[in-house]
Structure formats: C-alpha cells, structure tokens
Design an enzyme around this catalytic site. Structure first.
Site, PDB file in Angstrom:
ATOM      1  N   ASP A 102      88.010 102.014  82.553  1.00 48.61           N
ATOM      2  CA  ASP A 102      87.869 101.098  83.680  1.00 48.61           C
ATOM      3  C   ASP A 102      88.601  99.791  83.435  1.00 48.61           C
ATOM      4  O   ASP A 102      88.223  99.009  82.568  1.00 48.61           O
ATOM      5  CB  ASP A 102      86.388 100.826  83.939  1.00 48.61           C
ATOM      6  CG  ASP A 102      86.184  99.962  85.174  1.00 48.61           C
ATOM      7  OD1 ASP A 102      87.001 100.057  86.110  1.00 48.61           O
ATOM      8  OD2 ASP A 102      85.229  99.179  85.199  1.00 48.61           O
ATOM      9  N   ASP A 290      92.311  98.586  90.094  1.00 48.99           N
ATOM     10  CA  ASP A 290      91.096  99.003  89.407  1.00 48.99           C
ATOM     11  C   ASP A 290      91.033 100.514  89.239  1.00 48.99           C
ATOM     12  O   ASP A 290      90.843 101.247  90.202  1.00 48.99           O
ATOM     13  CB  ASP A 290      89.894  98.515  90.220  1.00 48.99           C
ATOM     14  CG  ASP A 290      88.567  98.737  89.522  1.00 48.99           C
ATOM     15  OD1 ASP A 290      88.560  99.334  88.435  1.00 48.99           O
ATOM     16  OD2 ASP A 290      87.544  98.309  90.067  1.00 48.99           O
TER      17      ASP A 290
END
Length: 513
Positions: A102, A290
């Site tokens: 992430d 992201d």
C-alpha cells in the site's frame, strides 16, 4: 480454528538483485526488486463507498478500505476484490507473511498469533529470538468503524535476499482484518509519528538506512489488467518497463507537510471514439496515487462529465455507473489524465470492470470511476496499471511514464541521491505544485436527486451547476516546481482531521481521535 487465506508464498526475485546486494561492488546498483501478486481474495469484496473512509471488513478477508460488502452480488463476475500482495519475512527463524502493498499508508503490520483473528498468516513473537516489544501502543480507528489494536515491535526483516535488523512494525492483537499491510508511504505518516511525534524508519526508509538502497525511492509496475504479477523496485528504475521519458512532478504538500503521495491533476481528456472532450472541471486537483485502492475516485462534477462522454449511467444507491460490457474492447475510447502536461492514457479495458450489480441491465458492467467525497481523490490500480510510477520520497517528487508490457528484459538503474536523482527523468517545467482537494480543502458539494438511476447528459451538468447538485472549483495552484524536505509531524495538532490524510480511501489510516 483458523481459516486459510489461500495465498501461497510468492517467491521473491533474486536473479535481478543478487549482485545489487553485494554492496562492495561499486558498479552494482543498490536496488531490491520484489514481485507483486495480483490475486482475488477469499470472498467477493466489492462496491466502493466513499462515505466510509476507512477499512471495511467482511467474511474474514481483507477489504480495500474504500469498499463494502454487498449481500446480493454476483461474485463469479467481479474483479474488484483484487489486491497486490508482497511477501516478506519477520523473525528468527523467519516467519513468512503475504501482505497487501500500500502506497497510501506507512505502517507495516501483521496479525499476532495470540489474536482471535482467523488467519494462517500470524506472527508468533515467542518463536522469534530477535523479537523486541517497544511497549508503544497502536490504536487505530478507521473512519468506517474498523479498529486495529496492537503494539509496536522490532524484529529481523527479510525481503528477497536482503535483511534488515531491528525493523519496526506493528503486531496487531485485535482487528477485523486478517491480512496485514506493508505500508510504503512517508515515515511521518505512521501512527506513532502522527500521534506521538515519534518518527521511525518504515519499510522504504529502513532499506535506505541499512544500505540496501541508495535512496528512499521506489518504482511501481503493476503490469496489465490481464497479468497476475507486477513488481516494486526499491531504490531503482527499470527502463525496460516504460515507454517514452519519465516526467517528474512535485508532490503536493498539505499545510507545508508531505503526509501523502499526491500530485496535481490539471486536465482530463475523454475520447469516446468519435469525439474528444477535454475538461478542467474542479481542476487542478490533488490526487493520491494509491496502490491500496482498486478504482478511481473523482469529484462528482468531473465524474459526471466522464459518464456523459462515455455514455455511462450512474446509479445512486451503489455509487457506481454502468456501461455496456462490450465497451471493454473499444480500443478507440480512453481517458487521458494530464499532470501539467505529463499524460497517462487509460484504456476502456481498464475502466470497464468484469462485474455487475443487482438491478443493472443485462449486458452491462461496472464502470471503474466513482464520484468521491470532498477531499478524497484517488487514482487507484485501474490508473496505476497504465503507468510506470517512481515515488521519490527523499525529494518529494513523483515521476511518470506510460507502462510498457511486452518487454522480456530488464534495464535497471539505481536511483541516486540529491536533486535529479531519478535516472532518465526530466522535470516538468512550471508544474502545478498545490491544488484543491487535498485534505479538507475539497470544494465539491452535491445534492443528488433521490432516484434509483440517473443518466448524466451534457444538458444536465456543467462546470458550475447541475440538475443533480452544485459544484465549485477553487484553484490555488502555483507554478513553482520547488518543494522542501518533509519534516516530522510532532508539532501538528494530532486531533486535527486535515492532517490525517495518509491513504484516505487506500489502506492508509484516516484516524478518528
């Protein structure tokens, strides 16, 4: 009884990094390459819900934090539960973990073997001779209501052929999630940094401080929509994985800090095959790149313009639009994102998802761009697969180029130190370095009509007013390309929501204090 996650160990590539870890060889690049595996998780995890800005968990599996579980969906058709997973080890002897990679969060955490969380991927502290508790609490409450409670610790980290001693991470004792996270964002956005003013070396910084990489930077290549693997290359750039030239942009600061990996989106061009429609509605806009988010979240007025041009129909109840499934093969249509002139084009094959919703007409599929809430603007995996992205945390810059999928050879170069550290990259002149949409500065407001489905047309939406609501844009973009080094967040009021922006709709924390 623990439930298996069906995630086999991902063998980390050592062929390309064996020499890279022989640090006495000055001619060897200090890089570390780890493969990413794109996998479906155990249960269908679908439906982005921007009203819930946190981790949402269902049926004992990790859910993208901007997703929610629906009871009446068609799991055999859905792809939105895909995540990009990376292997690493912790402990002595080594214990293996498969974690969600992430870029939208900063802490690495694993589930404790003493937890009641059902997982086979658990960390046994007592089995490691190098484990040390830091006696520092981790108590994160996500805006969606999910909590993750645990304690910071250190242990020996293994990633490929590299070893990092005394690596700091979190051992989670209580959580609804059963798959851990490898956060690779800024170290000032870890929980302990934002809450206690204690900045530590998270994963990308730890690789640098250990001498494994020369710089705190990494490249992300998610590969095509049809591929099951991608790569993250710490400390380096693989020139064989992109076309054209890398173009460097400043990361957008938030109140003179750099808590998130966001750049300024300045224009979108929608090509429907018969006409080209450029728009700057609500732009410039700060958007996070992201990897912890599957789709794209944009302000309502901007999303509606895209729907109009591509003949998509928006359904309020599920906060998604649908298009004919055969649009996935429409090679004449696409969406191009511009960042002060640097462009990435995303094809319809990325935007038309292999999934549907109850009530959608037969032969239609979910369209992978959704209206966002103010301040929550994300370019997720269906954008990132079209780009080769270099995140340079040292210089607060991101470099972009179009991804190249057909290369069979590598051309890896080390990212150095100082200005212009990314090899082969050119700074975009007069790039916008600040924009609306980051933090609480979002300006979009809307009152959506209370109907089941609405088709947005050019007569129903404009850049200022619409039948479904009202929008406004407030541009604070600057032409300066300079950016200062990020600093600690100890001086920031930890209870101020505008600073709690790491990851937002990604696996990052939007913490409620």
């Amino acid at each position: 009884m623990r439930v298996a996650t069906s995630l086999p160990f991902i063998v980390l590539s050592t062929a390309s990094v064996g020499n890279a870890l022989s640090l006495h060889r000055r001619d060897a690049p200090r890089v570390l390459e780890a493969p990413l595996e794109r996998r479906h998780l155990d249960k269908p995890l679908v439906k982005r819900d921007p009203s819930s800005l946190g981790v949402s968990i269902g049926n004992n599996v990790w859910v993208d934090p901007s997703l929610r579980l629906l009871k009446d969906l068609e799991p055999d058709k859905l792809q939105r539960e895909l995540s990009y997973l990376m292997n690493l080890t912790l402990g002595t002897p080594a214990q293996t973990f498969t974690l969600v990679l992430d870029t939208g969060s900063s802490d690495t955490w694993v589930v404790s073997a003493n937890s009641s969380v059902q997982t086979d991927d658990a960390y046994n502290a007592t089995a490691s001779s190098t484990y040390k508790s830091l006696h520092s609490s981790y108590n994160a409450t996500y805006a969606g209501g999910t909590t993750a409670l645990g304690t910071y610790a250190t242990d020996t980290l293994g990633l490929g052929s590299a070893t990092v001693k005394d690596f700091q991470f979190v051992v989670v004792d209580e959580s609804s999630a059963n798959v851990g996270i490898a956060g690779v964002g800024y170290n000032i956005s870890t929980y302990t940094a934002s809450h206690e003013g204690k900045v530590y070396s998270n994963l990308p910084y730890a690789l640098t401080s250990s001498g494994i990489t020369a710089s705190t930077a990494y490249s992300l290549f998610l590969n095509s929509a049809s591929a099951s693997t991608g790569t993250i290359l710490f400390g380096g750039v693989n020139k064989a994985k992109y076309s054209g030239e890398l173009q460097t942009l400043p990361i957008v600061p938030e109140y003179n800090e750099y808590p998130s990996l966001a750049i300024a989106l300045t224009e979108i061009t929608i090509n429907n095959g018969s006409s080209t429609n450029p728009t700057t509605t609500n732009l410039p806009l700060s958007v996070s790149l992201d990897s912890g988010t599957t789709d794209t979240l944009l302000p309502e007025a901007l999303a509606y313009e895209i729907y109009t041009a591509l003949n998509a129909t928006y359904v309020k109840e599920v906060n998604y639009a649908y298009v004919d499934c055969d649009q996935a093969t429409n090679t004449d249509a696409n969406v191009t994102y511009s960042f002060s002139g640097a462009t990435i084009t995303v094809s319809m094959s990325e935007l038309v998802l292999d999934g549907t919703e109850k009530g959608f007409p037969e032969g239609t599929c979910v369209f992978g761009i959704a209206p966002s809430k103010p301040g929550v603007n994300i370019l997720g995996d269906n954008f990132l697969r079209s780009a080769y992205v270099v995140y340079d945390l040292d210089n607060n810059e991101i470099s972009l180029a179009s991804a190249k999928y057909d290369s069979t050879k590598d051309d890896i170069l080390e990212i150095g130190t100082g200005a212009d550290a990314v090899p082969g990259a050119s700074v975009v002149p007069s790039a916008v370095s600040s924009a609306t949409g980051n933090g609480v500065q979002g300006t979009v407001t809307s009152e959506v009509a209370s109907v089941t489905a609405v088709t947005i047309t050019t007569t129903e939406i404009s850049t200022t007013t619409a039948a479904t609501g009202t929008t406004s844009a407030s541009v604070t973009g600057a032409t300066s390309t300079t950016s200062s080094s990020s600093s600690g967040m100890a001086a920031l009021p930890t209870g101020n929501a505008k600073h709690l922006l790491s990851g937002l709709a990604g696996a990052g924390l939007l913490l409620m204090i």
